[in-house]
Design an enzyme around this catalytic site. Structure first.
Site, PDB file in Angstrom:
ATOM      1  N   GLY A 197      11.150 -24.599 -36.961  1.00 13.85           N
ATOM      2  CA  GLY A 197      12.393 -25.291 -36.605  1.00 13.85           C
ATOM      3  C   GLY A 197      13.340 -24.400 -35.826  1.00 13.85           C
ATOM      4  N   TRP A 249       5.864 -19.606 -38.632  1.00 16.32           N
ATOM      5  CA  TRP A 249       5.084 -20.845 -38.541  1.00 16.32           C
ATOM      6  C   TRP A 249       3.583 -20.685 -38.345  1.00 16.32           C
ATOM      7  CZ3 TRP A 249       2.894 -22.140 -33.714  1.00 16.32           C
ATOM      8  CH2 TRP A 249       3.404 -21.473 -32.603  1.00 16.32           C
ATOM      9  N   ASP A 310      11.880 -17.494 -25.949  1.00 16.72           N
ATOM     10  CA  ASP A 310      11.092 -18.256 -26.926  1.00 16.72           C
ATOM     11  C   ASP A 310       9.709 -17.659 -27.161  1.00 16.72           C
ATOM     12  OD1 ASP A 310      10.538 -20.312 -28.753  1.00 16.72           O
ATOM     13  OD2 ASP A 310       9.681 -21.608 -27.223  1.00 16.72           O
ATOM     14  N   ASP A 312       7.812 -16.246 -29.499  1.00 15.81           N
ATOM     15  CA  ASP A 312       7.449 -15.968 -30.885  1.00 15.81           C
ATOM     16  C   ASP A 312       6.358 -14.894 -30.955  1.00 15.81           C
ATOM     17  OD1 ASP A 312       8.943 -18.242 -31.939  1.00 15.81           O
ATOM     18  OD2 ASP A 312       7.370 -19.501 -31.083  1.00 15.81           O
ATOM     19  N   ARG A 337       2.704 -13.484 -27.490  1.00  8.63           N
ATOM     20  CA  ARG A 337       3.085 -14.557 -26.570  1.00  8.63           C
ATOM     21  C   ARG A 337       3.800 -14.025 -25.321  1.00  8.63           C
ATOM     22  NH1 ARG A 337       5.537 -20.136 -29.096  1.00  8.63           N
ATOM     23  NH2 ARG A 337       6.921 -20.732 -27.400  1.00  8.63           N
TER      24      ARG A 337
END
Lengths: 541, 268
Positions: A197, A249, A310, A312, A337
Site C-alpha cells: 500500500g 510485499w 518507486d 522497491d 528494481r
C-alpha cells in the site's frame, strides 16, 4: 546446515552430512509426524524433500533451484502435458505449494487445492473483499493449516484438507490504504507476513504471528522510532518519518544456521516527492536482516537511498554459499528494481559487489559503501524527467534464480524509459506524481556473481516482462518470453532448448516436484496452470 | 473548441454548412454542461466545506488540511473511517481538550460540508498516482525553443525524417501537451515496421510486420494476405521507422528534452 543446503558441496560430504542430519532430526520428527499427519512439519522446511515444494520459493534460500533432473537437457524435447487446470478468469501470479500430492495456489480473494498428479480440483475458497486486487503470490503452510493474505489486509488461516476457515485476523487497517498480496513465510513457530500500500502515506511493517492463534508475536516497523538508530535519516520536527511507507510485499528468505531472516522493503512515501523527506529514509528500499524470534534488526543494506522513483528493494534476497575473492563465503545477492546487482556477506551485511545488470541513466556513480549515488537531474520534476528505468523497474516481483551448477544468477530484466512528472502543488502527499511509460524491451540475463559480468543475454521481446525463473539439476532454466512462449533454456549458454506458444503470458514463476517417480514442472499462463512431464511410462535416461 | 471546428471544417465545402448548426448545438450543450459542473463545484458541499474549514479549522490544520500547528487531516484515521461526518462531527462538537483543540459550534449541515471537503482532499491524495490528463502547458515549458530548434536539425538529427513545415506542421495544435511530449520521445504505433523475409530458395517476401519472436515471423503482404515463416529457415530484415527514436531515448539530456519540446510547441 545452510552451507550444505545452499552451496557447492562435494557429493561425499553431502551424503555424510545427510546421515548426521537424519540421525539428529529423525527422533524429533517421529513425534511431530503424528501431529502433522498429511500436513507440513515446519522442520521439513529446513531441507525440503524433492516430492514437495513447501514454501513460496521452494526452500528458504530463495534460489529457486531444484535438484530434480528427470526432465533434463537431453530429453526436454519429449516434454508433454500431464494435465491442465483452469482458474476461469483469475490470473495466476502465485507460485503453488505442493505438499503430500496436493497443490495450493491463489489469486486475489481465491485459494485452490488441486490434485498434483491429476489436476483435479479438491476445493476452492473464495472470500470477496474490498481493497487492491493487483495480484497474489501464494500461501504458506504449517501443519494442517494454510495462511492466506487478502486485499483488505487480513491474514486468514484455512484448514488444508477442506479449505475451511480457522481464523481471520486484520493485519492492518484497509481504510488507511493497506492491503496484502504476499505469500507468508513460516520459520519454526512464526508466520512472517508483510503488507502493501503506497498510495497513501502509511508506515510499512513486518509481523510475526502465532501459527495456531494468529496472535501477534512481534512487529518490526520499517521506519525507526524517533531517536532510534536510523531516525537521523529523516527530517527532524516533521511527521515525515511516521508517514514514510516502505512496504514488505514480497516473501523474504531465511538462514537457519545464522537464524537470520532477510527481507526487502519498498519505496518511501510520498513516492515521487523527496523534498519533504531529506535523508536516506531508512529502512525503506533496503535489505534487512532480522532475528525471527524477536523481530530485532541485526543489519541492513540500502540499494536505493532516498528513493524518488518507486524502486522497491523487495526482489528476492537470494542466499547461497560460494567462493568470493578466493574465500568460501555465505552470500546474499539481489538483482534490485533500480537496475543494480548487489552481493553482500549475509553474516554481517558487509557489501562485496555492486554492478549494473542493465543500462540505467539515474546514477552518478557508486559510493564507498556500494550504494548507487542518485543523480538529482533524474529526480521527478513538474516539467518531466526522462529516466531509465521506469517506476516498474529494471526487474520486479518475478523470481530470480541461482544455479549452483553454473554458479550464475539469473534475472528477468528490462530496459524501460519513462518521463517522471512531479505533479503535487502544496504539501506532497501520496504519490505526488507519476511516470508515463515510453518504451520497453526485455531480456533474461545470466550474471557472474563474483564480478557482475553478464555471461549471456537472451532477449524476450518488446514491452515489460513478467516471467519468473526456475533452474534445475537437469541443466534447464524454465521461464517465458513476452510473446506467450514458455521457454526452457540451457542455463550455461542461454540457448533455447524447448518452447511452446500458450497464447498467454507467464506472470508468476515456474516450480517443480516429483511424485511416484515422475517429475512435474508447473507454469501458469493467464488463468491456466500447465503441468509438464515426460510421457507416462517413459524411462528417464 | 471553436478553433477546432473552424480549422476542421475548412475545405469541406457545403458539408460545413450542414455540420455547423449541429456543431453549435454540441458546443452549446457542452458549455452548459461544464457551466453546471462549475456551479456544482463552487456551491457543492465540498466547496462550501472548504470555505467553512478554512474559516474554522485552517488556522491549526492548514488551509488545505495538510496540517500546521494541528495534525494533517488528509492522512487522518478519523477521516478514513468517517461516513458523512459521523466521526468528524464528534471531534468538531466535543473538541480534543487533551490535545488543545476546542469544541466548535458548527451546525449539522456545516459539519457534513466540512466532512465532504476532507473526503475530497483524501481522494485527491489517492488519485495523486496519475498525471492529470489536462496538465498545464506552462509547467512543461521550461526549455528554450531556439536551442530546441538547433537540436532538431543538429545533434538530434530529427530533420532526417521530420520537417517543421511538413509532417510536423501545426503539430502542437494536434496533440495536448503531455501527449505531444510523449510522442516526441517515442510515438508508439505511429508507423508500423516493415519486413523482408528471404527464403532458402532466394525468394523474397515483403510486407507489414505483424509478429516477430525467436521462433517465427509473420507479415501482411500488399495483397492483404497473411504469411508466416520459421525463423531458423529464413533471413529476416526489419525496417523500424521508430528505431531513431529508440536510439534517441538513451542520448537525450533533460535539457535536450525540454528544449526540443519548447520548440515543437511553437509549431502551432
Amino acid at each position: 546446515m545452510t552451507r550444505f543446503a545452499m552451496g557447492f558441496e562435494p557429493a561425499a560430504a553431502r551424503r555424510s552430512w545427510w546421515a548426521v542430519w537424519l540421525a539428529g532430526v529423525a527422533g524429533l520428527c517421529l513425534g511431530a509426524a503424528a501431529l502433522f499427519a498429511q500436513g507440513l512439519d515446519p522442520s521439513a522446511l529446513l531441507r525440503p524433500a524433492t516430492d514437495t515444494w513447501p514454501t513460496y520459493n521452494g526452500d528458504y534460500s530463495g534460489r529457486r533451484y531444484s535438484p530434480l533432473d528427470q526432465i533434463n537437457a537431453a530429453n526436454i524435447g519429449a516434454l508433454t502435458l500431464a494435465w491442465v487446470y483452469r482458474a476461469r478468469g483469475a490470473e495466476i501470479k502465485s507460485t503453488p505449494l505442493e505438499v503430500n500430492g496436493i497443490l495450493y495456489f491463489t489469486a486475489p480473494d481465491n485459494v485452490w487445492a488441486v490434485d498434483a498428479r491429476y489436476g483435479r480440483e479438491i476445493w476452492h475458497y473464495h472470500r470477496p473483499s474490498e481493497g487492491d486486487h493487483i495480484g497474489h503470490r501464494g500461501v504458506a503452510m504449517y501443519g494442517e493449516w494454510l495462511y492466506f493474505t487478502t486485499p483488505d489486509a487480513h491474514l486468514v488461516s484455512l484448514r488444508a484438507r477442506d479449505g475451511r476457515v480457522r481464523w481471520d485476523r486484520e493485519l492492518a487497517d484497509p481504510k488507511l490504504g493497506y492491503f496484502s498480496t504476499m505469500a507468508p513465510l513460516v520459520v519454526r513457530n512464526h508466520v512472517i507476513v508483510g503488507v502493501s500500500g503506497d498510495v497513501t502515506d502509511i508506515p510499512g511493517f513486518l509481523d510475526a504471528v502465532d501459527p495456531a492463534t494468529g496472535e501477534l508475536q512481534w512487529r518490526w516497523y520499517v521506519e525507526p522510532a524517533p531517536g532510534e538508530p536510523g531516525s537521523e535519516t529523516w527530517p527532524r520536527n516533521s511527521d515525515a518519518i511516521r508517514h514514510g511507507g516502505g512496504m514488505t510485499w514480497m516473501t523474504g528468505t531465511y538462514d537457519p544456521e545464522l537464524n537470520l531472516l532477510y527481507w526487502g522493503t519498498g519505496n518511501p512515501n510520498p513516492v515521487l516527492a523527496g523534498q519533504a523527506r531529506p535523508g536516506d529514509n531508512l529502512y525503506t528500499c533496503s535489505i534487512v536482516a532480522l532475528n525471527p524470534d524477536t523481530g530485532k534488526l541485526v543489519w541492513y543494506f540500502q540499494p536505493s537511498p532516498h528513493d524518488v522513483h518507486d524502486w522497491d528493494a523487495v526482489e528476492t534476497p537470494v542466499l547461497f554459499d560460494a567462493p568470493f575473492g578466493g574465500e568460501p563465503r555465505k552470500l546474499l545477492a539481489q538483482a534490485s528494481r533500480n537496475g543494480f546487482f548487489f552481493v553482500l556477506d549475509r553474516t554481517n551485511g558487509r557489501h562485496l559487489l555492486t554492478a549494473p545488470f542493465i543500462d540505467t541513466n539515474w546514477t552518478a556513480g557508486i559510493d564507498s559503501r556500494g550504494r548507487p549515488i542518485r543523480n538529482p537531474d533524474m529526480d521527478p520534476r513538474p516539467d518531466g524527467a526522462l529516466v531509465e528505468p521506469a517506476s516498474d523497474g529494471a526487474t520486479n516481483w518475478m523470481s530470480p534464480s541461482f544455479d549452483p551448477q553454473t554458479g550464475l544468477f539469473y534475472v528477468d530484466a528490462r530496459r524501460v524509459f519513462s518521463i517522471f512528472y512531479l505533479t503535487a502543488t502544496g504539501k506532497p502527499e501520496g504519490w505526488a506524481g507519476r511516470d508515463r511509460g515510453l518504451w520497453a524491451n526485455s531480456t533474461i540475463r545470466a550474471i557472474d556473481y563474483r564480478t557482475g559480468r553478464i555471461v549471456w543475454d537472451h532477449e524476450t521481446g518488446p514491452g515489460e516482462n513478467s516471467a519468473g525463473i526456475l533452474t534445475t539439476a537437469g541443466h534447464l532454466l524454465f521461464t517465458a518470453d513476452n510473446e506467450d512462449n514458455l521457454l526452457a533454456l540451457d542455463p550455461a549458454t542461454g540457448k533455447t532448448l524447448w518452447h511452446l506458444n500458450v497464447n498467454d503470458r507467464l506472470s508468476g514463476s515456474p516450480m517443480t516436484y516429483e511424485l511416484d517417480g515422475r517429475q512435474y514442472v508447473l507454469m501458469a499462463a493467464g488463468d491456466t496452470l500447465y503441468a509438464w512431464s515426460l510421457p507416462a511410462g517413459a524411462a528417464a535416461p | 473548441m471553436r478553433r477546432w471546428i473552424g480549422s476542421g471544417a475548412r475545405g469541406r465545402g457545403d458539408r460545413r454548412v450542414r455540420a455547423l448548426p449541429y456543431a453549435c448545438g454540441v458546443v452549446a450543450g457542452l458549455t452548459a454542461f461544464s457551466w453546471m459542473l462549475a456551479q456544482a463545484a463552487s456551491s457543492g458541499p465540498a466547496e462550501r466545506g472548504r470555505r467553512q474549514f478554512q474559516q474554522s479549522c485552517g488556522f491549526c490544520h492548514g488551509a488545505d488540511a495538510t496540517g500546521a500547528r494541528g495534525p494533517d487531516l488528509v492522512r487522518s484515521k478519523v477521516v478514513a473511517h468517517d461516513v458523512n461526518g459521523n466521526l468528524i462531527g464528534e471531534v468538531i462538537r466535543n473538541g480534543r481538550p487533551d490535545k488543545g483543540m476546542p469544541a466548535l459550534p458548527l451546525s449539522a449541515d456545516q459539519i457534513r460540508d466540512v466532512a465532504a471537503f476532507l473526503h475530497e482532499r483524501a481522494r485527491e491524495a489517492l488519485a495523486s498516482n496519475r498525471v492529470p490528463a489536462v496538465y498545464p502547458l506552462a509547467r512543461l515549458l521550461t526549455g528554450k525553443a531556439e536551442a530546441g530548434k538547433a537540436y532538431f536539425s543538429g545533434a538530434g538529427g530529427c530533420n532526417a525524417c521530420h520537417s517543421p513545415g511538413g509532417d510536423l506542421a501545426h503539430v502542437a495544435s494536434k496533440y495536448p501537451p503531455l501527449e505531444l511530449e510523449a510522442r516526441m520521445l517515442y510515438p508508439r504505433g505511429a508507423q508500423p515496421a516493415s519486413v523482408t523475409v528471404t527464403l532458402a530458395s532466394g525468394e523474397q517476401v515483403s510486407g507489414r510486420l505483424l509478429h516477430l519472436d525467436e521462433f517465427m515471423v509473420s507479415l501482411r503482404e500488399a495483397s492483404g494476405w497473411y504469411r508466416s515463416f520459421p525463423r531458423d529457415r529464413v533471413k529476416v530484415e526489419v525496417r523500424d521507422p521508430l528505431a531513431a527514436h529508440e536510439a534517441l531515448l538513451g542520448r537525450l539530456t533533460q535539457d535536450d528534452l525540454h528544449n526540443l519540446f519548447a520548440y515543437l510547441e511553437t509549431l502551432r
